[in-house]
Design a protein around this motif. Structure first.
Motif, mmCIF file in Angstrom:
data_model
loop_
_atom_site.group_PDB
_atom_site.id
_atom_site.type_symbol
_atom_site.label_atom_id
_atom_site.label_comp_id
_atom_site.label_asym_id
_atom_site.label_seq_id
_atom_site.Cartn_x
_atom_site.Cartn_y
_atom_site.Cartn_z
ATOM 1 N N VAL A 1 2.349 -19.586 2.467
ATOM 2 C CA VAL A 1 2.333 -18.187 2.934
ATOM 3 C C VAL A 1 1.403 -18.058 4.136
ATOM 4 O O VAL A 1 1.744 -17.451 5.160
ATOM 5 N N ARG B 1 1.898 -4.318 13.426
ATOM 6 C CA ARG B 1 0.634 -4.953 13.044
ATOM 7 C C ARG B 1 0.722 -6.471 13.107
ATOM 8 O O ARG B 1 -0.292 -7.165 13.087
ATOM 9 N N LEU B 2 1.923 -6.999 13.178
ATOM 10 C CA LEU B 2 2.099 -8.453 13.270
ATOM 11 C C LEU B 2 2.347 -8.904 14.709
ATOM 12 O O LEU B 2 2.758 -10.033 14.961
ATOM 13 N N TYR C 1 2.640 -12.063 16.590
ATOM 14 C CA TYR C 1 1.406 -12.725 17.001
ATOM 15 C C TYR C 1 1.443 -14.189 16.587
ATOM 16 O O TYR C 1 2.182 -14.574 15.679
ATOM 17 N N THR D 1 5.560 -3.547 0.303
ATOM 18 C CA THR D 1 4.324 -4.221 0.704
ATOM 19 C C THR D 1 3.520 -4.451 -0.573
ATOM 20 O O THR D 1 2.714 -3.622 -0.986
ATOM 21 N N THR E 1 7.399 -2.527 4.543
ATOM 22 C CA THR E 1 7.280 -3.015 5.926
ATOM 23 C C THR E 1 8.161 -4.257 6.134
ATOM 24 O O THR E 1 8.662 -4.842 5.176
ATOM 25 N N CYS F 1 -2.001 -3.816 5.891
ATOM 26 C CA CYS F 1 -0.805 -3.608 5.058
ATOM 27 C C CYS F 1 -1.161 -3.751 3.577
ATOM 28 O O CYS F 1 -0.857 -2.891 2.763
ATOM 29 N N PHE G 1 -9.234 -12.303 6.426
ATOM 30 C CA PHE G 1 -8.342 -11.294 5.851
ATOM 31 C C PHE G 1 -8.644 -9.910 6.420
ATOM 32 O O PHE G 1 -7.727 -9.138 6.734
ATOM 33 N N ASP H 1 7.119 -5.274 12.207
ATOM 34 C CA ASP H 1 6.000 -4.330 12.141
ATOM 35 C C ASP H 1 4.993 -4.622 13.263
ATOM 36 O O ASP H 1 4.642 -5.786 13.501
ATOM 37 N N LEU I 1 -1.300 -16.572 15.275
ATOM 38 C CA LEU I 1 -2.717 -16.640 14.898
ATOM 39 C C LEU I 1 -3.293 -18.032 15.128
ATOM 40 O O LEU I 1 -4.452 -18.175 15.498
ATOM 41 N N TYR J 1 6.401 -17.049 -3.897
ATOM 42 C CA TYR J 1 6.087 -15.818 -3.171
ATOM 43 C C TYR J 1 7.243 -15.264 -2.336
ATOM 44 O O TYR J 1 8.139 -15.984 -1.929
ATOM 45 N N THR K 1 0.939 -15.810 -9.329
ATOM 46 C CA THR K 1 2.320 -15.324 -9.315
ATOM 47 C C THR K 1 3.275 -16.125 -8.429
ATOM 48 O O THR K 1 4.347 -15.633 -8.085
ATOM 49 N N TRP L 1 11.737 -4.553 -5.309
ATOM 50 C CA TRP L 1 11.375 -5.037 -3.968
ATOM 51 C C TRP L 1 11.909 -4.102 -2.888
ATOM 52 O O TRP L 1 11.319 -3.973 -1.822
ATOM 53 N N LEU M 1 10.031 -12.529 7.975
ATOM 54 C CA LEU M 1 10.472 -13.777 7.346
ATOM 55 C C LEU M 1 11.757 -14.284 7.991
ATOM 56 O O LEU M 1 12.035 -15.481 7.991
ATOM 57 N N CYS N 1 -4.233 -8.442 7.880
ATOM 58 C CA CYS N 1 -3.730 -8.529 6.499
ATOM 59 C C CYS N 1 -4.048 -7.244 5.739
ATOM 60 O O CYS N 1 -3.205 -6.695 5.024
ATOM 61 N N ASN O 1 7.923 -7.992 7.495
ATOM 62 C CA ASN O 1 6.874 -8.951 7.870
ATOM 63 C C ASN O 1 7.423 -10.217 8.517
ATOM 64 O O ASN O 1 6.724 -11.232 8.589
HETATM 65 C C1 HEC Z 1 3.055 -5.485 8.412
HETATM 66 C C2 HEC Z 1 2.498 -5.503 7.086
HETATM 67 C C3 HEC Z 1 1.928 -6.817 6.582
HETATM 68 C C4 HEC Z 1 0.891 -7.549 7.099
HETATM 69 C C5 HEC Z 1 0.070 -7.270 8.340
HETATM 70 C C6 HEC Z 1 0.686 -8.649 6.187
HETATM 71 N N1 HEC Z 1 1.594 -8.577 5.153
HETATM 72 FE FE1 HEC Z 1 1.701 -9.851 3.587
HETATM 73 N N2 HEC Z 1 3.421 -8.935 2.951
HETATM 74 C C7 HEC Z 1 4.004 -7.845 3.554
HETATM 75 C C8 HEC Z 1 5.291 -7.602 2.941
HETATM 76 C C9 HEC Z 1 6.256 -6.485 3.295
HETATM 77 C C10 HEC Z 1 5.460 -8.594 1.966
HETATM 78 C C11 HEC Z 1 6.704 -8.817 1.112
HETATM 79 C C12 HEC Z 1 7.800 -9.321 2.043
HETATM 80 C C13 HEC Z 1 9.036 -9.864 1.389
HETATM 81 O O1 HEC Z 1 8.982 -10.344 0.271
HETATM 82 O O2 HEC Z 1 10.102 -9.832 2.040
HETATM 83 C C14 HEC Z 1 4.257 -9.415 1.998
HETATM 84 C C15 HEC Z 1 4.015 -10.487 1.163
HETATM 85 C C16 HEC Z 1 2.846 -11.214 1.120
HETATM 86 C C17 HEC Z 1 2.518 -12.202 0.128
HETATM 87 C C18 HEC Z 1 3.401 -12.607 -1.044
HETATM 88 C C19 HEC Z 1 3.145 -11.714 -2.232
HETATM 89 C C20 HEC Z 1 4.035 -11.992 -3.400
HETATM 90 O O3 HEC Z 1 3.681 -11.556 -4.506
HETATM 91 O O4 HEC Z 1 5.097 -12.606 -3.261
HETATM 92 C C21 HEC Z 1 1.286 -12.688 0.435
HETATM 93 C C22 HEC Z 1 0.496 -13.728 -0.342
HETATM 94 C C23 HEC Z 1 0.831 -12.010 1.634
HETATM 95 N N3 HEC Z 1 1.815 -11.124 2.023
HETATM 96 C C24 HEC Z 1 -0.366 -12.242 2.266
HETATM 97 C C25 HEC Z 1 -0.681 -11.720 3.534
HETATM 98 C C26 HEC Z 1 -1.760 -12.208 4.356
HETATM 99 C C27 HEC Z 1 -2.729 -13.311 3.966
HETATM 100 C C28 HEC Z 1 -1.726 -11.492 5.513
HETATM 101 C C29 HEC Z 1 -2.553 -11.656 6.769
HETATM 102 C C30 HEC Z 1 -2.446 -12.983 7.393
HETATM 103 C C31 HEC Z 1 -0.620 -10.552 5.400
HETATM 104 N N4 HEC Z 1 -0.012 -10.734 4.192
HETATM 105 C C32 HEC Z 1 -0.279 -9.627 6.355
HETATM 106 C C33 HEC Z 1 3.459 -7.100 4.581
HETATM 107 C C34 HEC Z 1 2.382 -7.496 5.370
#
Ligand code: HEC
Ligand code: HEC
Length: 373
Positions: free
Chosen positions: A308, A325-326, A339, A284, A253, A241, A231, A323, A341, A296, A293, A135, A257, A238, A255
């Protein structure tokens, strides 16, 4: 009646191999392997993936791995063999379960110590495109990763020196090593090599989404089509990334949390670099097979895809380096306000439905990746 039931039970049990000596008293079961090895060396991605310029750029190690049918067969046995752990109780496949696209269904998987691991067990597939593993991307190259869990006290707890003796002493291994490498010597390089060969064969590219690419999504439901639009539309970003055919990025990146990940217990790459701009920066991850899986994120904090989606829609935390993009603008410096949404119910359901179209039902059932025990 009772005696009969007991007899039946005994009859159902697999027979130990005839010449099995015991290692630390354990009964040894031989793997069930096909007479002719599965054709691992003939497996590859479809041409559309190989031709994809973005994926070609990401291809980290696929090119320099030579896969043989016997080598990957040995890798499959090693991957699923609990004898690689100190007390014969845990295999790679105990945490990386085939039915879950090689992820686990709990947030903190447990190995030999019973102490839950701090991070969520990721799925294993399309590893060609991941030069950096874990990770926090701390290990470069699968060849430098695969022996680590064997020695880790909370995963398999096995002394690597003792492992070589143990496998050499296990009736079925000398022949498997000979088939794979020309002679029966067991050593760590060969164990590593075989595991890497096997892992590199786990490719996922067959999902309803892929079928949709070929037929203009003719079989998608209204809800899946709406989710696909959400998406890929420019406002959720989404796909900026989780991008391309593999729905991932090689760039880690943040995101949102947490607003302070280190304080919350896991700073990700920030813990390695000591740089505040990396606090909470994580891989990412690919969204392929994400329907299989759960839970998450790096710590498995979300139990469902709906959680999620609700997070991205409503709850992204402000973070000093979030980031861009968010953020509303989607560009400019990092660390802008997240943002909001505020997706409607149909959009949320659609996004979840769309994510489920990325599930590959072939790899989870294919015996060539399954346990031979
Ligand atoms: C800025 C980049 C970015 C954007 C934009 C983004 N994500 Fe993510 N996404 C990530 C990152 C980085 C992780 C892992 C973060 C962590 O675990 O701390 C992640 C994790 C996830 C996961 C979990 C995957 C797993 O296996 O655990 C899902 C599902 C997901 N994103 C869906 C989306 C969706 C749907 C959108 C749009 C609404 C989105 N993401 C937008 C960067 C992004
Ligand atoms: C006790 C559970 C457990 C066992 C056993 C285990 N793993 Fe893992 N594996 C994990 C966890 C948790 C992570 C993520 C750790 C992190 O990111 O810090 C991981 C990460 C990985 C990764 C990196 C994937 C990625 O996308 O970055 C690979 C490859 C891997 N494991 C292969 C193996 C192999 C090969 C074995 C057996 C030799 C094995 N694992 C045994 C839990 C386990």
């Amino acid at each position: 009646m009772v005696a009969c039931g007991l007899l039946l039970l005994a009859a159902c049990r697999r027979e130990p191999t005839s010449d099995a000596p015991s290692w630390q008293g354990a009964v040894v079961f031989a793997p069930h392997l096909p007479a002719t090895p599965y054709p691992y060396s003939a497996l590859n991605f479809p041409q559309s993936w190989l031709d994809d310029p973005a994926l070609a750029l990401f291809s980290g190690f696929g090119g320099d791995i030579e896969v043989t049918d016997a080598g990957a067969t040995l890798g499959r046995v090693l991957f699923h063999d609990t004898r690689l752990s100190v007390d014969n109780s845990v295999s790679c496949g105990s945490c990386h379960r085939q039915s879950r696209a090689f992820a686990d269904d709990v947030a903190g998987s447990t190995g030999v110590s019973g102490i839950p691991l701090a991070r969520n067990t990721p799925g294993l597939f399309n590893l060609q495109y991941q030069r950096r593993l874990f990770w926090d991307m701390r290990v470069v190259g699968l060849e430098n990763q695969v022996l680590q869990p064997i020695g880790h006290p909370d995963e398999m707890g096995m002394d690597l020196g003792a492992l070589v003796d143990k496998l050499a002493d296990t009736p079925y291994y000398p022949q498997l090593f000979e088939d794979a490498f020309g002679d029966a010597e067991v050593n760590l390089d060969r164990i590593m090599d075989a595991l890497v060969q096997f892992l590199s064969c786990i490719r996922t590219y067959q999902s309803r989404y892929d079928a949709g690419l070929a037929n203009d999504f003719a079989d998608f439901t209204e809800s899946e089509l709406l989710g696909k639009d959400v998406f890929f539309n420019g406002s959720t970003r989404c796909n900026q990334c989780h991008s391309g055919l593999n729905f991932f990025s090689t760039q880690p990146t943040i995101n949102g949390l947490e607003n302070d990940y280190a304080a919350a217990g896991d700073g990700g790459i920030g813990d390695l670099t000591g740089n505040a701009a990396d606090d909470g920066r994580f891989k990412t991850v690919s969204l392929r097979n994400v329907g299989l899986t759960a839970p998450y994120m790096h710590d498995g904090r979300f139990a469902t895809l709906r959680e999620v989606v609700d997070f991205y829609s409503d709850n992204i935390e402000p973070h000093p380096h979030l980031d861009e993009r968010l953020s509303e603008a989607g560009m400019g410096p990092s660390g802008q306000a997240p943002y909001l949404l505020d997706l409607n119910e149909a959009e949320r359901e659609g996004l979840v439905a769309f994510l489920h179209t990325l599930t590959d039902t072939a790899i989870v059932a294919d015996p060539i990746f399954g346990s031979p025990f």
